[in-house]
Design a protein around this motif. Structure first.
Motif, PDB file in Angstrom:
ATOM      1  N   ALA A   1       0.945  -1.257   0.173  1.00  0.00           N
ATOM      2  CA  ALA A   1       0.042   0.047   0.070  1.00  0.00           C
ATOM      3  C   ALA A   1       0.964   1.046   0.118  1.00  0.00           C
ATOM      4  O   ALA A   1       0.661   2.303  -0.618  1.00  0.00           O
ATOM      5  N   SER A   2       2.018   1.185   0.729  1.00  0.00           N
ATOM      6  CA  SER A   2       2.695   2.291   0.852  1.00  0.00           C
ATOM      7  C   SER A   2       3.514   2.639  -0.572  1.00  0.00           C
ATOM      8  O   SER A   2       3.881   3.876  -1.038  1.00  0.00           O
ATOM      9  N   GLN A   3       3.976   1.477  -1.331  1.00  0.00           N
ATOM     10  CA  GLN A   3       4.548   1.561  -2.531  1.00  0.00           C
ATOM     11  C   GLN A   3       3.639   2.318  -3.525  1.00  0.00           C
ATOM     12  O   GLN A   3       3.739   3.195  -4.362  1.00  0.00           O
ATOM     13  N   LEU A   4       2.283   1.929  -3.599  1.00  0.00           N
ATOM     14  CA  LEU A   4       1.143   2.375  -4.481  1.00  0.00           C
ATOM     15  C   LEU A   4       0.932   4.065  -4.108  1.00  0.00           C
ATOM     16  O   LEU A   4       0.650   4.561  -4.926  1.00  0.00           O
ATOM     17  N   ARG A   5       0.927   4.239  -2.575  1.00  0.00           N
ATOM     18  CA  ARG A   5       0.763   5.619  -2.384  1.00  0.00           C
ATOM     19  C   ARG A   5       1.688   6.458  -2.973  1.00  0.00           C
ATOM     20  O   ARG A   5       1.641   7.647  -3.304  1.00  0.00           O
TER      21      ARG A   5
END
Length: 305
Positions: free
Chosen positions: A28-32
């Protein structure tokens, strides 16, 4: 001899980022990070949020299927891919699949059958695993904790369902900070409190916004910003109007398998910021905890263990 709470404060100081081994960020952090573009349209934000929320499935959808799921046109998906830096949807999907396959192949929650309560626990474990990976580099937590520590007064905002976490944070923060102001009512009550905090010299607000997100929370954050306060936000959504208004956003998953959400990861995020505030001014922390221990002993606040 330090009190038990003082000893815990010293022993749990956050490790400097340079001493932490490099760990790949949570999916999720990579996508954010991938979608962190200030000029995404509302429709493009909907696409981004859908991909964050449904990565393992969405990464393998055709452009037609993704457009149908989100409720946008196929050209909108193509424009979104270009807006976040890709030559087209196929290139974006290839990147999404790389992230998704890493999630599927990496350590995670067991998919063994279980009842609904076990599934709820599994979902929270996954939220905590993602938060653990985000904490591989605690620099933002440390910096924000220092800024919150320096803000006098410090305002903590949590409306409706978010009030419980705000109350927890404010209760603990008062042990280590001289002036913590809790705001759990919206509308003009919140506006008055925020404006008075700024007039008294405050520089930061810590806001909590958990599902269902209240319109009055967004309004209060906007009032805070207009008054000159900076805003740190703990929420479950990294994209959208709340995150756009905040200076710093800590997005963590919430448990949504039961009728009412559970907040293991946001609660731990709040505790991490408290630790960072504790670390920011150890002399003040020690003095205030010592004073509180003396008062609590004098008035017998607590039962003997």
């Amino acid at each position: 001899m330090p009190s038990p709470q003082q000893a815990r404060a010293q022993a749990s100081a956050i490790t400097s980022p340079k001493a932490v081994a490099e760990v790949e960020a949570a999916p999720a952090s990579q996508l954010r990070t991938l979608f962190d573009r200030p000029r995404l349209s509302p429709g493009q934000r909907r696409i981004a949020q859908y991909l964050i929320d449904h990565l393992t499935e969405a990464a393998f959808l055709s452009i037609t299927d993704l457009a149908d799921r989100v409720g946008v046109s196929q050209p909108s998906v193509t424009r979104f891919a270009a807006a976040v830096g890709f030559s087209g949807y196929p290139a974006l999907r290839e990147r999404l699949q790389t992230i998704a396959l890493g999630t599927i192949g990496g350590p995670g929650v067991s998919e063994e059958s279980g009842n609904e309560l076990q599934s709820a626990v599994d979902a929270e474990i996954e939220n905590l695993e993602n938060l653990r990976r985000d904490f591989a580099d605690p620099a933002q937590v440390i910096d924000t904790g220092r800024r919150l520590s320096e803000s006098t007064p410090l305002t903590v905002l949590g409306l409706r369902i978010s009030a419980s976490l705000a109350e927890y944070f404010a209760y603990a923060a008062r042990r280590i900070h001289p002036d913590v102001r809790l705001v759990t009512l919206g509308g003009s009550v919140a506006y008055d409190a925020l404006l008075q905090s700024r007039e008294a010299g405050g520089t930061w607000v810590l806001a909590f916004s958990l599902p269902r997100h209240a319109q009055e929370t967004l309004s209060a954050i906007r009032v805070a910003r207009q008054a000159g306060l900076r805003v740190a936000l703990i929420t479950d959504l990294a994209l959208g109007p709340l995150a756009d208004e905040a200076d710093v956003t800590f997005a963590t998953g919430t448990g949504s398998r039961l009728v009412f959400d559970s907040y293991a990861a946001p609660g731990l995020m709040a505790a991490a910021l408290l630790q960072a505030m504790t670390d920011a001014d150890p002399e003040r922390t020690h003095g205030r905890l010592e004073e509180y221990e003396q008062i609590s002993e004098q008035h017998q606040f607590f039962l003997k263990d």
